[in-house]
Design an enzyme around this catalytic site. Structure first.
Site, PDB file in Angstrom:
ATOM      1  N   LYS A   1      -7.998   4.015  -0.663  1.00 24.41           N
ATOM      2  CA  LYS A   1      -7.880   5.181  -1.547  1.00 24.41           C
ATOM      3  C   LYS A   1      -9.100   6.083  -1.513  1.00 24.41           C
ATOM      4  O   LYS A   1     -10.140   5.743  -0.949  1.00 24.41           O
ATOM      5  CB  LYS A   1      -7.633   4.700  -2.978  1.00 24.41           C
ATOM      6  CG  LYS A   1      -6.197   4.285  -3.197  1.00 24.41           C
ATOM      7  CD  LYS A   1      -5.876   4.221  -4.649  1.00 24.41           C
ATOM      8  CE  LYS A   1      -4.448   3.719  -4.840  1.00 24.41           C
ATOM      9  NZ  LYS A   1      -4.268   3.190  -6.179  1.00 24.41           N
TER      10      LYS A   1
ATOM     11  N   ARG B   1      -3.838  -5.059  -5.278  1.00 22.07           N
ATOM     12  CA  ARG B   1      -2.802  -4.406  -4.468  1.00 22.07           C
ATOM     13  C   ARG B   1      -3.463  -3.877  -3.192  1.00 22.07           C
ATOM     14  O   ARG B   1      -4.422  -3.101  -3.274  1.00 22.07           O
ATOM     15  CB  ARG B   1      -2.159  -3.273  -5.280  1.00 22.07           C
ATOM     16  CG  ARG B   1      -0.966  -2.625  -4.622  1.00 22.07           C
ATOM     17  CD  ARG B   1      -0.364  -1.561  -5.531  1.00 22.07           C
ATOM     18  NE  ARG B   1       0.792  -0.942  -4.908  1.00 22.07           N
ATOM     19  CZ  ARG B   1       0.723   0.037  -4.018  1.00 22.07           C
ATOM     20  NH1 ARG B   1      -0.448   0.529  -3.652  1.00 22.07           N
ATOM     21  NH2 ARG B   1       1.823   0.555  -3.486  1.00 22.07           N
TER      22      ARG B   1
HETATM   23  C1  9MG Z   1       2.281   2.368  -6.281  1.00 22.06           C
HETATM   24  N1  9MG Z   1       0.835   2.317  -6.405  1.00 22.06           N
HETATM   25  C2  9MG Z   1      -0.059   3.016  -5.651  1.00 22.06           C
HETATM   26  N2  9MG Z   1      -1.296   2.731  -6.057  1.00 22.06           N
HETATM   27  C3  9MG Z   1      -1.192   1.861  -7.085  1.00 22.06           C
HETATM   28  C4  9MG Z   1      -2.107   1.215  -7.924  1.00 22.06           C
HETATM   29  O1  9MG Z   1      -3.407   1.424  -7.834  1.00 22.06           O
HETATM   30  N3  9MG Z   1      -1.646   0.370  -8.865  1.00 22.06           N
HETATM   31  C5  9MG Z   1      -0.310   0.158  -9.001  1.00 22.06           C
HETATM   32  N4  9MG Z   1       0.088  -0.688  -9.972  1.00 22.06           N
HETATM   33  N5  9MG Z   1       0.613   0.750  -8.232  1.00 22.06           N
HETATM   34  C6  9MG Z   1       0.179   1.589  -7.300  1.00 22.06           C
END
Ligand code: 9MG
Length: 279
Positions: free
Chosen positions: A221, A255
């Site tokens: 990110k 994630r």
């Molecule tokens: C779908 N999605 C994309 N980035 C995310 C994040 O940081 N957390 C969660 N729960 N879903 C995400």
């Protein structure tokens, strides 16, 4: 600690990885090559072999500037993939969606967890998740993906995100979702700038007190880009470093796109946390 996800119980004695399986043609960083269910299933098999505990299937790109697909398009993308994974793999299946119609359809297809970047705020979303007995992840987002990064502003980002998540946990409980089926996520990259990211990351321990396990998603990110200056396809090292730190600060679900590397990173963070807890 464990997360109750319909027929499954996900043990959370230590932190686990949620592998990202985007089935969108314009996904954030994997180019959408999982839009064919057979290819998506092969990717899911690989992630399970690499140690993922959860697979997060997403049919809506939520990267900054994106606009949602039509309902039919989202259903067409995610339902066959969920059905294929559920029929073959012994893994917890999460679906990243906000729409009540999609929630109902993916639960019927075998999903266990609803991961909603809009915190189950669309009319009918909470009721659909509760009716299906799903576990939920409520994530904080300020605004909508199309515009959220234009000028995000907070007085006290940590307090505001914390209060918002606490209110969403209360709404989930009021809708009948069990306390052991709720995950919280401060939403890195969703209506936050570089200073907000640092403040939230520095305060991760506070988010562990909201009543549910903490999820953190920083993989590839902008936060990693802000800290390293790297382009999106060069963010593996920065992503796994942050995953290890997040696990050391109490995150229980990380994630990530790069499962094998993140599993190792999370083991490192968890071991350091255990050591810190015992002195
Ligand atoms: C779908 N999605 C994309 N980035 C995310 C994040 O940081 N957390 C969660 N729960 N879903 C995400």
């Amino acid at each position: 600690m464990a997360l109750r996800c319909r027929s499954r119980t996900l043990p959370l004695a230590g932190p686990v990885v949620m592998g990202v399986l985007n089935v969108t043609p314009d996904s954030f960083s994997d180019g959408g090559h999982y839009s064919d269910p057979a290819i998506a299933l092969a990717a899911a098999r690989r992630m399970v072999a690499e140690g993922t505990a959860i697979i997060d299937v997403g049919g809506e790109s939520t990267r900054p500037g994106s606009v949602p697909p039509t309902l039919d398009e989202e259903l067409r993308r995610v339902v066959p993939v969920v059905r294929a994974i559920a029929s073959e793999l012994d893994v917890t299946i999460s679906v990243d969606t906000s729409r009540p119609e999609v929630i109902g359809a993916v639960l019927a297809a075998g999903a266990h967890l609803i991961n909603d970047v809009r915190g189950l705020l669309l009319p009918g979303a909470l009721a659909a998740a509760a009716a299906g007995g799903a576990a939920v992840c409520v994530m904080h987002m300020r605004g909508e993906p199309a515009t959220m990064q234009l000028a995000p502003a907070y007085g006290d980002v940590v307090a505001e995100v914390c209060d918002w998540l606490a209110a969403r946990v209360a709404a989930c409980r009021a809708a009948g979702i069990g306390a052991d089926s709720i995950v919280v996520d401060p939403g890195f990259g969703f209506g936050k700038n570089a200073a907000h990211h640092l403040a939230l990351f520095g305060a991760l321990e506070r988010f562990t007190t909201l009543g549910g396990p903490l999820m953190v998603g920083v993989s590839r990110k902008s936060m990693v880009g802000q800290l390293t200056g790297r382009a999106v396809n060069e963010r593996l090292a920065g992503s796994v470093a942050l995953a290890a730190l997040a696990a050391e600060r109490g995150a229980m679900i990380l994630r990530a796109h790069d499962v094998a590397a993140t599993v190792d990173a999370v083991r490192v963070g968890a071991a350091l946390r255990r050591r810190g807890e015992t002195g």
